[in-house]
Design a protein around this motif. Structure first.
Motif, short mmCIF file in Angstrom:
data_model
loop_
_atom_site.label_atom_id
_atom_site.label_comp_id
_atom_site.label_asym_id
_atom_site.label_seq_id
_atom_site.Cartn_x
_atom_site.Cartn_y
_atom_site.Cartn_z
N GLU A 40 5.09 2.75 2.47
CA GLU A 40 5.16 2.66 3.93
C GLU A 40 4.87 4.40 4.28
O GLU A 40 5.42 5.41 4.08
N GLN A 97 2.49 3.77 11.74
CA GLN A 97 2.90 3.06 10.66
C GLN A 97 1.68 2.47 9.97
O GLN A 97 0.89 1.67 10.50
N ILE A 99 1.08 0.39 6.06
CA ILE A 99 1.45 -0.03 4.85
C ILE A 99 0.44 -0.19 3.81
O ILE A 99 -0.58 -0.93 4.10
#
Length: 278
Positions: free
Chosen positions: A151, A159, A161
């Motif tokens: 992350e 954010q 991933i």
């Protein structure tokens, strides 16, 4: 009331009722085991992280990894216990799962590669939580590393991933690894200006800011002779945490010092000639 039923039905009920009761009890116990198992797995993850918090200099990334690993192990034992409650032979089940492991591994090889990459990242530790890196073609601050993903948070706190296989399989640039970094700024001055004076002004700006390190020594030199400017390169070392604030401040202060010292920074000028109509 049961006495009024035919003998055949009563005999069948005598056989089925104990099995139904036993199955119902097993179902209640299995559901209880499942609920308690999930709760206990979450608590053990929290306890593991809290225990590792007491270990000095233990990396946050490893804390989350070991906590997640403990949770998954407890969940596996919980599921096996539930299956055993229904009479499933767990030993034979494990053997069957082992035999099917190769086929399943081929089917989910992408997922397994993420797990393998996550283990390699934990072993070789190319970055830690809080480091600013470029990994898998994406730049951001490392927030967490799990079994499958990494992350990241971009500078605007978005954010992202990234699969571990993409991180491990590509070059990793860690901007926070070394305690100090070098700033390089190239500024052009007019050909008619005094180069020595301009370099002295830049040196004065560097010496006035305590964030500029004296060792390694700053470098100021003529980088090139451009089409309309003499380009001066300034290189100075600073603490990694001060890299961007110092770069922004130094660019502004050099421009202001040049204005006060009479040093001009040229900009493109275009001369247009028009023909007179006859």
């Amino acid at each position: 009331m049961l006495d009024q039923l035919p003998p055949v039905i009563r005999d069948q009920l005598d056989v089925l009722l104990p099995q139904i009761v036993e199955g119902g009890v097993n179902l209640v116990i299995a559901i209880s085991i499942l609920i308690l198992g999930f709760w206990f797995a979450g608590r053990c993850r929290t306890w593991m992280i809290q225990a590792l918090d007491r270990v000095p200099a233990f990396d946050d990334m490893l804390k989350n990894f070991f906590g997640t690993l403990v949770r998954y192990l407890i969940l596996i034992f919980t599921i096996l216990a539930v299956l055993a409650k229904f009479g499933v032979q767990t030993a034979s089940l494990i053997a069957v799962l082992g035999a099917a492991g190769l086929a399943v591994g081929l089917a989910i090889q992408g997922t397994l590669s993420n797990v393998a990459a996550g283990v390699m990242l934990l072993i070789f530790r190319p970055f830690r939580t809080g480091h600013y890196v470029e990994a898998g073609g994406i730049a951001g601050t490392v927030k967490a590393l799990t079994l499958f993903t990494t992350e990241l948070a971009t500078p605007d706190n978005t954010q992202i991933i990234v699969p571990n296989s993409d991180v491990w399989g590509k070059p990793i640039t860690n901007f926070s690894f070394h305690p100090i970094r070098r700033i390089e700024i190239i500024i052009g001055i007019s050909y008619g200006d005094d180069i020595g004076k301009a370099m002295q002004i830049i040196r004065g700006v560097l010496e006035a800011d305590e964030r500029c390190l004296a060792d390694p020594e700053p470098f100021i030199g003529v980088a090139s002779l451009g089409d309309s400017s003499v380009n001066i390169t300034t290189r100075v070392w600073t603490q990694t945490a001060n890299f961007w604030p110092l770069r922004f401040d130094m660019t502004r202060r050099i421009k202001e010092a040049f204005d006060q010292g009479g040093i001009t920074i040229p900009f493109p000028v275009r001369t247009i000639y028009t023909a007179k109509a006859e």
